[in-house]
Design a protein around this motif. Structure first.
Motif, PDB file in Angstrom:
ATOM      1  N   PHE A  30       0.820  -1.204   0.000  1.00 19.84           N
ATOM      2  CA  PHE A  30       0.000   0.000   0.000  1.00 19.84           C
ATOM      3  C   PHE A  30       0.861   1.264   0.000  1.00 19.84           C
ATOM      4  O   PHE A  30       0.484   2.287  -0.542  1.00 19.84           O
ATOM      5  CB  PHE A  30      -0.937  -0.005   1.212  1.00 19.84           C
ATOM      6  N   GLY A  31       2.048   1.169   0.595  1.00 19.29           N
ATOM      7  CA  GLY A  31       2.912   2.342   0.638  1.00 19.29           C
ATOM      8  C   GLY A  31       3.822   2.444  -0.582  1.00 19.29           C
ATOM      9  O   GLY A  31       4.645   3.340  -0.667  1.00 19.29           O
ATOM     10  N   TRP A  32       3.670   1.498  -1.514  1.00 17.70           N
ATOM     11  CA  TRP A  32       4.578   1.406  -2.661  1.00 17.70           C
ATOM     12  C   TRP A  32       4.036   2.272  -3.794  1.00 17.70           C
ATOM     13  O   TRP A  32       3.252   1.823  -4.610  1.00 17.70           O
ATOM     14  CB  TRP A  32       4.645  -0.063  -3.099  1.00 17.70           C
ATOM     15  N   THR A  33       4.432   3.516  -3.803  1.00 22.47           N
ATOM     16  CA  THR A  33       3.883   4.434  -4.805  1.00 22.47           C
ATOM     17  C   THR A  33       4.866   5.564  -5.084  1.00 22.47           C
ATOM     18  O   THR A  33       5.825   5.767  -4.342  1.00 22.47           O
ATOM     19  CB  THR A  33       2.534   5.031  -4.319  1.00 22.47           C
ATOM     20  N   THR A  34       4.608   6.280  -6.153  1.00 20.71           N
ATOM     21  CA  THR A  34       5.453   7.420  -6.502  1.00 20.71           C
ATOM     22  C   THR A  34       5.224   8.599  -5.575  1.00 20.71           C
ATOM     23  O   THR A  34       6.010   9.513  -5.541  1.00 20.71           O
ATOM     24  CB  THR A  34       5.133   7.884  -7.919  1.00 20.71           C
ATOM     25  N   ARG A  35       4.102   8.573  -4.860  1.00 19.82           N
ATOM     26  CA  ARG A  35       3.673   9.709  -4.033  1.00 19.82           C
ATOM     27  C   ARG A  35       3.768  11.008  -4.828  1.00 19.82           C
ATOM     28  O   ARG A  35       4.342  12.006  -4.406  1.00 19.82           O
ATOM     29  CB  ARG A  35       4.525   9.802  -2.754  1.00 19.82           C
TER      30      ARG A  35
END
Lengths: 241, 559
Positions: A30-35
Motif C-alpha cells: 500500500f505504501g509502494w507508490t510514486t507519491r
C-alpha cells in the motif's frame, strides 16, 4: 579498511537492498507508490521531472555499459579506448547535467511550493541528500575520469573489474583500492543510496510499468480466483451452470 | 455471445431536487479522510454549469475517453501505450487541485484563544493542503443553482457547443433561464478508459458484477487513470499517492443492499439493477463510426434475460440462476431497454457508461398551466416539448451525442404517460390511441408509471447477493490483532500514515472516526495533533482535546 569497504560493504548493501525490497514488497504494497505531487503543482514538475528521469535513465544505462562490459570486449569490437571515453564522457556529461538540473528544479519546487513542501517527509529529505550527493560526486568523477579536471583515470581498469568480481563472490579489493578518492566516494554514496532504496519512495522505480505495453487494455478480474474454491455444502450446490 | 452481468443504475432527473444528500452521505461513508477532502465519488451538478471538476466535459482540453481512428479502431484520446509511458514522469493533462478546489478548514482555535479586544474573533479559512490561510474562491458546488450567474454558466462546455449550433437556443437571461440537477457517480463503464489507461494494471472491471475498482495495493500512483476517465471520476488521493474512485459501494451490494447514495436519496430517484450484456461485442459497439449511433449500439449490447438462448449462454458463463432472476426483474433493464426512457451520459466518450438518466420533463406542465393551457393535455405537451425551457438540444448533447430524436421520443413518452395516467386517475376512458401515437401501449405506460411513480424499495433496488460459495471469502480475514482498537489497528506504518496494510473495510468505525476527529487534519503526517476538528465531530461524547484541561490540572502541571 579496504577489505571492509570493498569486500564486506558491497554484500551488506546487496543484502539490505534485496532483503529490504522483498520485505517491503510483501509488507507494504500500500505504501509502494510514486507519491506524486503533481496535483499540487504541475508547471515546474513538467520541466524538472522528465529532465531528471530521462537523464537518470541514460545515466543508468551508462553505468551498466561502463561497469558490466569488460574493456576487452569493446576493444575487440574495434572501439578504441579514446573513442570509448569520448562517447562515454559526452553522453555521461549531458545526461549527468540533465539529471542535476532536473533534480535542482524538483528540489526548488519542493521547497518553495507550500503544499509540496508540506507533503515532504523526513524520509524524503534524507533520501534527497543521498541522491543529490550521488549525482554531484558522480558528475565530478565523469569529468575527472575524462581528464577534463585533474588527472585522467580509466575506471574500467579499477572500478569495473571490482564491480564484476562482487557478483562472482571474489571481490577484487585491490583494484578498487587503487581507484582515485572521488571514485571511491561515489561508490560509497552509491552503496548508501542502494541501502536506503527499499525504505524510501525510490522503490517506485522497481515497478516501472513495462508490462503495460503487452497487456490487453481492459483488465477483468474476478472477485475470487474462481467459483466455489471450496466444495459447496450439501443443499447449497450451484444450480444452473 | 458471452453474457456478462453488470450492476447498473438509472436516475430519474425529474425527481432530483438537488439536495446533495447523496453526496454528503457518500462522503461521510467513503471519503471522510485526509488526502481525499476534495474527492466526491458522488456529486450533484446544476446544469447548465461547469460541473466538477470545472469543465470536465471538455475533452479537447482534458483528453479523456476514447477516439475512433480512421481505420475504425479505438484509441485512448490521451495517447496509446507508448505515449503513456513516455509522459509518465509528468502527466501533461492532469487536472490541478484548483480545477477541483483547494480544500480548507477553519481556524476555530482562534475563537477561543484570541485575546480580549473590541473586535470579534473570526475563524479564518486555512488550506488543508498547504496549511496556510487562504481565500475561498471555489468549491464542489460553487455554481449550485446557477450561482455565479451567466458568467459561470456560460463556461459550461455543453452550452458553448449548443450555442455554436443554434445561436440563441440557449438563453441564460434571468427571466428565461433554466436549470436542472445532474447527480453523477462513476459510470462503471463497459469499456472503461481509466482501466485501459492504468500502466500498473491496478484498475480492473469485476467479471462478476462489472464494478470498476482500483486495487490499492497495486496502484503505483502514475495517475494516468485520472486523465483517462472522461467523467473525471477517478481521483488522486494526495496523501496516500493512490487513485480512488466510486466503488458502487461493493461491500453493500455484495450483501444485497443498495449503494449509500441510492439508499439515502430523498427523491427516491435512483434504481439499481442487473443488466446482461455481450462482452464479445463491446469493442465493436464502442467503435461504431457515427457517435450518434453509440446510444443504439449500447442498447443492442444488452441481452434479453428472458431469452432462452441468453439464459443458456449465461449459465455456461457461470452466472447463477438467482442472478438471472434478478436480471429479469431489473428496473434498469426495464427503463433503459424495455421502455427506452433512460439514456446514457455522454455516449460520445465511447466508454459505454452504465449509469443512465431519465431526462427531465417537469417544468413543462407548470409552464403550460401558467399560460392558461391544460398542462397535461397531450397535444399541448407535445407541442411544448420543442419549446421547453430546458432545450432538447442541451439534453441531447448530454445524453445522445447531440441527436435530439431519442431525447424527444423519451420526453414524448413521459408526456404521454402523464396524460394517459391522468385519464385513468380521473376515471375517464384512457385513450389507447395516445399510447399508440407515442409508439407504446397503455399497459406499458401503466408499468412505466408504476416503475417511475410508485416503485417500492425492493422494486427500485433489485440486487442479487454475491455467491454463497464465496461467502467465506467475503468475511475479511485479517491479522488477529486488527480488531477495533487493537494493537494492529491504525498504527502508522513505518513510512508514514499511508504505508503498511490498509485497515479492512469493516473496521472503518468508531476508532477511525475518533482518530480523525482528534487529529489536526492538515497535511503534516508527523505532527501529533490534539485539536478537535469540529466539522467532523458527530456530537457524541467529548473527544480528547475538545475542552482545554481543567484548571486544577493546569495548576498541577505548573507546580
Amino acid at each position: 579498511m579496504d577489505v571492509l569497504l570493498w569486500g564486506v560493504l558491497p554484500y551488506v548493501t546487496i543484502a539490505i537492498l534485496v532483503g529490504g525490497t522483498v520485505w517491503r514488497y510483501r509488507y507494504d504494497q500500500f505504501g509502494w507508490t510514486t507519491r506524486s505531487s503533481q496535483l499540487y503543482e504541475s508547471r515546474l514538475l513538467r520541466i524538472g521531472s522528465p529532465l531528471f528521469h530521462f537523464g537518470i535513465l541514460v545515466v543508468v544505462v551508462g553505468h551498466v555499459i561502463g561497469l558490466v562490459i569488460p574493456q576487452g570486449w569493446t576493444s575487440t569490437v574495434g572501439l578504441s579506448e579514446t573513442a570509448y571515453h569520448v562517447q562515454a564522457v559526452t553522453l555521461g556529461t549531458i545526461a549527468g547535467i540533465a539529471t542535476m538540473v532536473g533534480v535542482a528544479i524538483l528540489i526548488y519546487r519542493r521547497r518553495t511550493t507550500g503544499p509540496v513542501f508540506m507533503a515532504t517527509t523526513r524520509n524524503d529529505k534524507g533520501m534527497y541528500v543521498v541522491l543529490v550527493a550521488a549525482i554531484v560526486v558522480g558528475l565530478a568523477t565523469t569529468l575527472l575520469g575524462a581528464g577534463v579536471v585533474g588527472e585522467e583515470h580509466n575506471y574500467r581498469e579499477t572500478v569495473s573489474p571490482w564491480f564484476r568480481s562482487i557478483f562472482v563472490f571474489q571481490p577484487d579489493i585491490e583494484a578498487m583500492s587503487e581507484a582515485p578518492f572521488t571514485f571511491q566516494l561515489h561508490t560509497l554514496i552509491g552503496m548508501l543510496l542502494f541501502a536506503i532504496w527499499p525504505f524510501t519512495r525510490l522503490v517506485h522505480a522497481f515497478t516501472a510499468p513495462l508490462p503495460y505495453l503487452f497487456r490487453p487494455y481492459v483488465v477483468y478480474r474476478s472477485r475470487t480466483p474462481g467459483p466455489a474454491t471450496r466444495a459447496p455444502r450439501r443443499g447449497w450446490e450451484r444450480v444452473g451452470s | 455471445m458471452r453474457p456478462m452481468a453488470q450492476l447498473a443504475m438509472v436516475m430519474n432527473l425529474d425527481k432530483c431536487i438537488g439536495c446533495h444528500t447523496c453526496s454528503v452521505t457518500c462522503k461521510q461513508a467513503w471519503t471522510n479522510r485526509s488526502g481525499v477532502e476534495y474527492v466526491w465519488f458522488n456529486n450533484v451538478e446544476t446544469r447548465p454549469g461547469q460541473g466538477y471538476p470545472r469543465r470536465y466535459q471538455d475533452q479537447d482540453a482534458w483528453q479523456g475517453g476514447w477516439v475512433r481512428t480512421r481505420r475504425g479502431r479505438l484509441k485512448l484520446k490521451a495517447g496509446g501505450r507508448f505515449r503513456k509511458l513516455f509522459t509518465i514522469f509528468a502527466n501533461p493533462v492532469l487536472p490541478n487541485i484548483r480545477d477541483y478546489y483547494e480544500p480548507w478548514t477553519y481556524d476555530y482555535e482562534n475563537l477561543t484563544t484570541a485575546p480580549l479586544g473590541d473586535d470579534f474573533p473570526v475563524a479564518q479559512p486555512k488550506s488543508l493542503i498547504s496549511g496556510q490561510p487562504m481565500h475561498v474562491e471555489w468549491s464542489a458546488n460553487w455554481d449550485d443553482n446557477l450561482g455565479g450567474g451567466a458568467e459561470v454558466s456560460n463556461r459550461d462546455p455543453i452550452v458553448e457547443r449548443v450555442r455554436r449550433q443554434a445561436e440563441d437556443k440557449v438563453r441564460l437571461e434571468f427571466e428565461r433561464t433554466f436549470m436542472f440537477y445532474l447527480p453523477r457517480i462513476c459510470e462503471h463503464c463497459l469499456n472503461p478508459s481509466c482501466v485501459a489507461s492504468c500502466p500498473s494494471g491496478a484498475m480492473y472491471k469485476r467479471v462478476d458484477d462489472g464494478i470498476v475498482l482500483v486495487d490499492q495495493d497495486r496502484c503505483r500512483g502514475w495517475r494516468m487513470c485520472v486523465t483517462g476517465c472522461p467523467y473525471k471520476k477517478v481521483y488522486f488521493n494526495h496523501r496516500t499517492g493512490k487513485a480512488e474512485k466510486c466503488t458502487f459501494c461493493y461491500p453493500r451490494v455484495e450483501v444485497g443492499l443498495p449503494t449509500v447514495c441510492s439508499e439515502t436519496c430523498v427523491g427516491r430517484l435512483r434504481y439499481i439493477g442487473l443488466v446482461l450484456y455481450d462482452v464479445d461485442r463491446v469493442g465493436s459497439a464502442a467503435a461504431v463510426a457515427d457517435e450518434r449511433d453509440l446510444y443504439q449500439a449500447q442498447l443492442d449490447l444488452f441481452l434479453d434475460p428472458t431469452d432462452p438462448d441468453v439464459i443458456a449462454a449465461a449459465r455456461r458463463e457461470g452466472i447463477p440462476d438467482d442472478w438471472l432472476e434478478a436480471a429479469r426483474r431489473s428496473p434498469v433493464y426495464a427503463l433503459a431497454k424495455v421502455h427506452r426512457v433512460a439514456l446514457p451520459l455522454h455516449p460520445e466518450f465511447r466508454t459505454m457508461p452504465m449509469v443512465w438518466y431519465v431526462p427531465p420533463l417537469s417544468p413543462v406542465v407548470d409552464a403550460l398551466t401558467d399560460t392558461g393551457h391544460d398542462g397535461e393535455d397531450l397535444e399541448n405537451l407535445f407541442g411544448a416539448i420543442d419549446t421547453l425551457r430546458i432545450p432538447v438540444e442541451y439534453l441531447a448533447e448530454l445524453f445522445t451525442a447531440g441527436d435530439p430524436a431519442p431525447v424527444r421520443r423519451v420526453l414524448q413518452t413521459l408526456a404521454t404517460m402523464r396524460s394517459y395516467m391522468r385519464a385513468v386517475n380521473l376515471g375517464d376512458q384512457p385513450d389507447e390511441s395516445l399510447a399508440a401515437a407515442a409508439g407504446t401501449t397503455g399497459a406499458e405506460l401503466t408499468t412505466l408509471y408504476r416503475l417511475l411513480g410508485v416503485a417500492k424499495y425492493n422494486e427500485r433496488y433489485v440486487i442479487p447477493t454475491a455467491y454463497e460459495a464465496q461467502g467465506r471469502q467475503l468475511e475479511e480475514i485479517g491479522c488477529s490483532l486488527d480488531y477495533e482498537g487493537g494493537p494492529g489497528m491504525y498504527g502508522a506504518g513505518p513510512f508514514g500514515e499511508a504505508s503498511g496494510r490498509p485497515a479492512p473495510v469493516s473496521v472503518e468505525t468508531f476508532h477511525a472516526l475518533k482518530q480523525r476527529q482528534t487529529s489536526e487534519g492538515l497535511a503534516d503526517p508527523e505532527r501529533p495533533g490534539a485539536r478537535v476538528n469540529l466539522l467532523n465531530w458527530d456530537g457524541k461524547g467529548t473527544p480528547a482535546g475538545l475542552f482545554p484541561p481543567r484548571r486544577t490540572e493546569q495548576a498541577e502541571d505548573r507546580s
